[in-house]
Scaffold this motif. Structure first.
Motif, PDB file in Angstrom:
ATOM      1  N   ALA A  54      50.974 -42.816  52.889  1.00  0.00           N
ATOM      2  CA  ALA A  54      51.831 -41.719  53.369  1.00  0.00           C
ATOM      3  C   ALA A  54      53.243 -42.268  53.552  1.00  0.00           C
ATOM      4  CB  ALA A  54      51.300 -41.190  54.695  1.00  0.00           C
ATOM      5  N   ASP A  55      54.214 -41.390  53.570  1.00  0.00           N
ATOM      6  CA  ASP A  55      55.587 -41.781  53.854  1.00  0.00           C
ATOM      7  C   ASP A  55      55.788 -41.824  55.363  1.00  0.00           C
ATOM      8  OD1 ASP A  55      58.360 -42.176  52.547  1.00  0.00           O
ATOM      9  OD2 ASP A  55      58.742 -40.724  54.149  1.00  0.00           O
ATOM     10  N   THR A  56      56.610 -42.741  55.844  1.00  0.00           N
ATOM     11  CA  THR A  56      56.880 -42.848  57.279  1.00  0.00           C
ATOM     12  C   THR A  56      57.802 -41.749  57.783  1.00  0.00           C
ATOM     13  OG1 THR A  56      58.820 -44.249  56.928  1.00  0.00           O
ATOM     14  CG2 THR A  56      56.676 -45.364  57.243  1.00  0.00           C
ATOM     15  N   GLY A  57      58.438 -41.027  56.861  1.00  0.00           N
ATOM     16  CA  GLY A  57      59.461 -40.058  57.246  1.00  0.00           C
ATOM     17  C   GLY A  57      60.841 -40.674  57.179  1.00  0.00           C
ATOM     18  N   PRO A  61      56.759 -46.649  52.716  1.00  0.00           N
ATOM     19  CA  PRO A  61      55.315 -46.411  52.790  1.00  0.00           C
ATOM     20  C   PRO A  61      54.843 -46.650  54.226  1.00  0.00           C
ATOM     21  CG  PRO A  61      55.878 -48.002  51.044  1.00  0.00           C
ATOM     22  CD  PRO A  61      57.109 -47.771  51.847  1.00  0.00           C
ATOM     23  N   GLY A  62      53.843 -45.876  54.653  1.00  0.00           N
ATOM     24  CA  GLY A  62      53.333 -45.998  56.028  1.00  0.00           C
ATOM     25  C   GLY A  62      51.842 -46.245  56.075  1.00  0.00           C
ATOM     26  N   ALA A  63      51.099 -45.236  56.531  1.00  0.00           N
ATOM     27  CA  ALA A  63      49.648 -45.360  56.689  1.00  0.00           C
ATOM     28  C   ALA A  63      48.923 -45.173  55.358  1.00  0.00           C
ATOM     29  CB  ALA A  63      49.148 -44.320  57.695  1.00  0.00           C
ATOM     30  N   LEU A  64      47.888 -45.957  55.154  1.00  0.00           N
ATOM     31  CA  LEU A  64      47.061 -45.834  53.958  1.00  0.00           C
ATOM     32  C   LEU A  64      46.266 -44.537  54.027  1.00  0.00           C
ATOM     33  CD1 LEU A  64      45.967 -47.215  51.360  1.00  0.00           C
ATOM     34  CD2 LEU A  64      44.162 -48.203  52.800  1.00  0.00           C
ATOM     35  N   LEU A  65      46.369 -43.728  52.981  1.00  0.00           N
ATOM     36  CA  LEU A  65      45.629 -42.470  52.914  1.00  0.00           C
ATOM     37  C   LEU A  65      44.288 -42.645  52.219  1.00  0.00           C
ATOM     38  CD1 LEU A  65      48.514 -40.028  51.865  1.00  0.00           C
ATOM     39  CD2 LEU A  65      47.535 -40.355  54.154  1.00  0.00           C
ATOM     40  N   VAL A  66      44.294 -43.433  51.133  1.00  0.00           N
ATOM     41  CA  VAL A  66      43.072 -43.610  50.343  1.00  0.00           C
ATOM     42  C   VAL A  66      43.248 -44.825  49.441  1.00  0.00           C
ATOM     43  CG1 VAL A  66      43.772 -42.108  48.417  1.00  0.00           C
ATOM     44  CG2 VAL A  66      41.351 -42.341  48.974  1.00  0.00           C
ATOM     45  N   GLU A  67      42.134 -45.488  49.106  1.00  0.00           N
ATOM     46  CA  GLU A  67      42.180 -46.582  48.146  1.00  0.00           C
ATOM     47  C   GLU A  67      40.903 -46.604  47.324  1.00  0.00           C
ATOM     48  OE1 GLU A  67      41.607 -50.795  49.378  1.00  0.00           O
ATOM     49  OE2 GLU A  67      41.314 -49.950  51.369  1.00  0.00           O
ATOM     50  N   ALA A  92      54.479 -39.333  48.552  1.00  0.00           N
ATOM     51  CA  ALA A  92      53.292 -40.185  48.610  1.00  0.00           C
ATOM     52  C   ALA A  92      53.646 -41.466  47.880  1.00  0.00           C
ATOM     53  CB  ALA A  92      52.096 -39.504  47.959  1.00  0.00           C
ATOM     54  N   TRP A  93      53.221 -42.595  48.413  1.00  0.00           N
ATOM     55  CA  TRP A  93      53.512 -43.893  47.805  1.00  0.00           C
ATOM     56  C   TRP A  93      52.267 -44.410  47.113  1.00  0.00           C
ATOM     57  CZ3 TRP A  93      58.340 -46.118  47.892  1.00  0.00           C
ATOM     58  CH2 TRP A  93      59.287 -45.498  48.718  1.00  0.00           C
ATOM     59  N   PHE A  94      52.319 -44.511  45.775  1.00  0.00           N
ATOM     60  CA  PHE A  94      51.174 -44.973  44.986  1.00  0.00           C
ATOM     61  C   PHE A  94      51.241 -46.493  44.889  1.00  0.00           C
ATOM     62  CE2 PHE A  94      51.193 -40.575  44.290  1.00  0.00           C
ATOM     63  CZ  PHE A  94      49.888 -40.237  43.998  1.00  0.00           C
ATOM     64  N   ALA A  95      50.134 -47.139  45.236  1.00  0.00           N
ATOM     65  CA  ALA A  95      50.111 -48.596  45.347  1.00  0.00           C
ATOM     66  C   ALA A  95      49.211 -49.231  44.297  1.00  0.00           C
ATOM     67  CB  ALA A  95      49.631 -48.985  46.744  1.00  0.00           C
ATOM     68  N   TYR A  96      49.583 -50.455  43.904  1.00  0.00           N
ATOM     69  CA  TYR A  96      48.835 -51.234  42.918  1.00  0.00           C
ATOM     70  C   TYR A  96      48.921 -52.707  43.301  1.00  0.00           C
ATOM     71  CZ  TYR A  96      47.888 -53.801  38.604  1.00  0.00           C
ATOM     72  OH  TYR A  96      47.380 -54.680  37.681  1.00  0.00           O
ATOM     73  N   VAL A  97      47.804 -53.401  43.207  1.00  0.00           N
ATOM     74  CA  VAL A  97      47.811 -54.859  43.345  1.00  0.00           C
ATOM     75  C   VAL A  97      46.780 -55.444  42.389  1.00  0.00           C
ATOM     76  CG1 VAL A  97      46.170 -54.906  45.283  1.00  0.00           C
ATOM     77  CG2 VAL A  97      47.736 -56.835  44.937  1.00  0.00           C
ATOM     78  N   SER A 136      43.838 -60.925  48.348  1.00  0.00           N
ATOM     79  CA  SER A 136      42.551 -60.326  47.992  1.00  0.00           C
ATOM     80  C   SER A 136      42.128 -59.362  49.084  1.00  0.00           C
ATOM     81  CB  SER A 136      41.480 -61.414  47.810  1.00  0.00           C
ATOM     82  OG  SER A 136      41.280 -62.082  49.038  1.00  0.00           O
ATOM     83  N   GLY A 137      41.068 -58.628  48.802  1.00  0.00           N
ATOM     84  CA  GLY A 137      40.525 -57.717  49.798  1.00  0.00           C
ATOM     85  C   GLY A 137      41.144 -56.339  49.762  1.00  0.00           C
ATOM     86  N   ALA A 138      40.757 -55.553  50.750  1.00  0.00           N
ATOM     87  CA  ALA A 138      41.200 -54.166  50.852  1.00  0.00           C
ATOM     88  C   ALA A 138      42.704 -54.087  51.093  1.00  0.00           C
ATOM     89  CB  ALA A 138      40.453 -53.473  51.977  1.00  0.00           C
ATOM     90  N   LEU A 139      43.259 -52.935  50.763  1.00  0.00           N
ATOM     91  CA  LEU A 139      44.677 -52.702  51.038  1.00  0.00           C
ATOM     92  C   LEU A 139      44.883 -52.622  52.548  1.00  0.00           C
ATOM     93  CD1 LEU A 139      45.515 -49.981  48.353  1.00  0.00           C
ATOM     94  CD2 LEU A 139      45.804 -52.448  48.208  1.00  0.00           C
ATOM     95  N   PRO A 140      46.056 -53.039  53.044  1.00  0.00           N
ATOM     96  CA  PRO A 140      46.306 -52.955  54.482  1.00  0.00           C
ATOM     97  C   PRO A 140      46.347 -51.501  54.962  1.00  0.00           C
ATOM     98  CG  PRO A 140      48.260 -53.739  53.310  1.00  0.00           C
ATOM     99  CD  PRO A 140      47.162 -53.638  52.311  1.00  0.00           C
ATOM    100  N   ALA A 141      45.843 -51.257  56.158  1.00  0.00           N
ATOM    101  CA  ALA A 141      45.795 -49.901  56.722  1.00  0.00           C
ATOM    102  C   ALA A 141      47.190 -49.325  56.934  1.00  0.00           C
ATOM    103  CB  ALA A 141      45.023 -49.904  58.034  1.00  0.00           C
ATOM    104  N   THR A 142      48.159 -50.178  57.190  1.00  0.00           N
ATOM    105  CA  THR A 142      49.550 -49.765  57.359  1.00  0.00           C
ATOM    106  C   THR A 142      50.431 -50.697  56.551  1.00  0.00           C
ATOM    107  OG1 THR A 142      49.087 -49.015  59.604  1.00  0.00           O
ATOM    108  CG2 THR A 142      51.394 -49.324  59.028  1.00  0.00           C
ATOM    109  N   TRP A 143      51.363 -50.117  55.816  1.00  0.00           N
ATOM    110  CA  TRP A 143      52.315 -50.911  55.035  1.00  0.00           C
ATOM    111  C   TRP A 143      53.242 -51.600  56.014  1.00  0.00           C
ATOM    112  CZ3 TRP A 143      52.422 -51.377  49.714  1.00  0.00           C
ATOM    113  CH2 TRP A 143      53.521 -52.071  49.189  1.00  0.00           C
TER     114      TRP A 143
END
Length: 162
Positions: A54-57, A61-67, A92-97, A136-143
């Motif tokens: 999500a966007d912080t406003g 990027p802010g809180a993770l919505l989905v991964e 919405a911020w689309f993320a890739y790693v 490695s691992g899951a995306l962080p819950a908050t950017w």
């Protein structure tokens, strides 16, 4: 039908373990069921994670919505992960790693990126993409990073409306 941000498309290999976030304007609440990346070649053991923040406003990027789960990106083709989310109106911020090994994928080049409000004469050296490291691992819950990357290639993350 898959959608993605940016316009100019090229092929590139993103930096391993560098988490990228790229903005996309969502015009109406949109349910999505897939996130995908277009892999152009083969590389042994290549994997990646995709997500949406999500966007912080305030334009970050802010809180993770989905991964997605960890995706096998070692073979060519549109590699998709199943998700379930409704993207709200706004940015919405689309993320890739890339994790383990990085595959060559479709990217948006600097000339095809979105430009920040207030830029009078956009140049190819300006683009909005934020980066952070994630081994490695899951995306962080908050950017957490506010490091903006200048010109370069931005991983093109596709989404499918449910």
């Amino acid at each position: 039908l898959y959608y993605a941000g940016g316009t100019t498309i090229a092929l590139a290999t993103p930096t391993l373990s560098l988490l990228y976030a790229f903005p996309y304007l969502i015009g109406k609440p949109t349910a999505i069921d897939r996130l995908a990346v277009d892999v152009s070649g083969t590389i042994a053991n290549a994997t990646a994670r995709l997500g949406v923040y999500a966007d912080t406003g305030e334009g970050y990027p802010g809180a993770l919505l989905v991964e997605t789960a960890l995706l096998d990106t070692s073979a060519a083709g549109l590699i998709a992960g199943t998700v379930s989310a409704t993207l709200p109106v706004g940015i919405a911020w689309f993320a890739y790693v890339a994790q383990t090994a990085a595959a060559a994928i479709r990217v948006t080049t600097a000339t095809g990126a979105h430009y920040p409000v207030g830029v009078v004469t956009p140049s190819s050296a300006i683009q909005i993409v934020y980066t952070d490291t994630l081994a490695s691992g899951a995306l962080p819950a908050t950017w957490t990073s506010t490091v903006a990357t200048g010109a370069g290639n931005v991983p093109k993350v596709y989404f499918r409306a449910a």
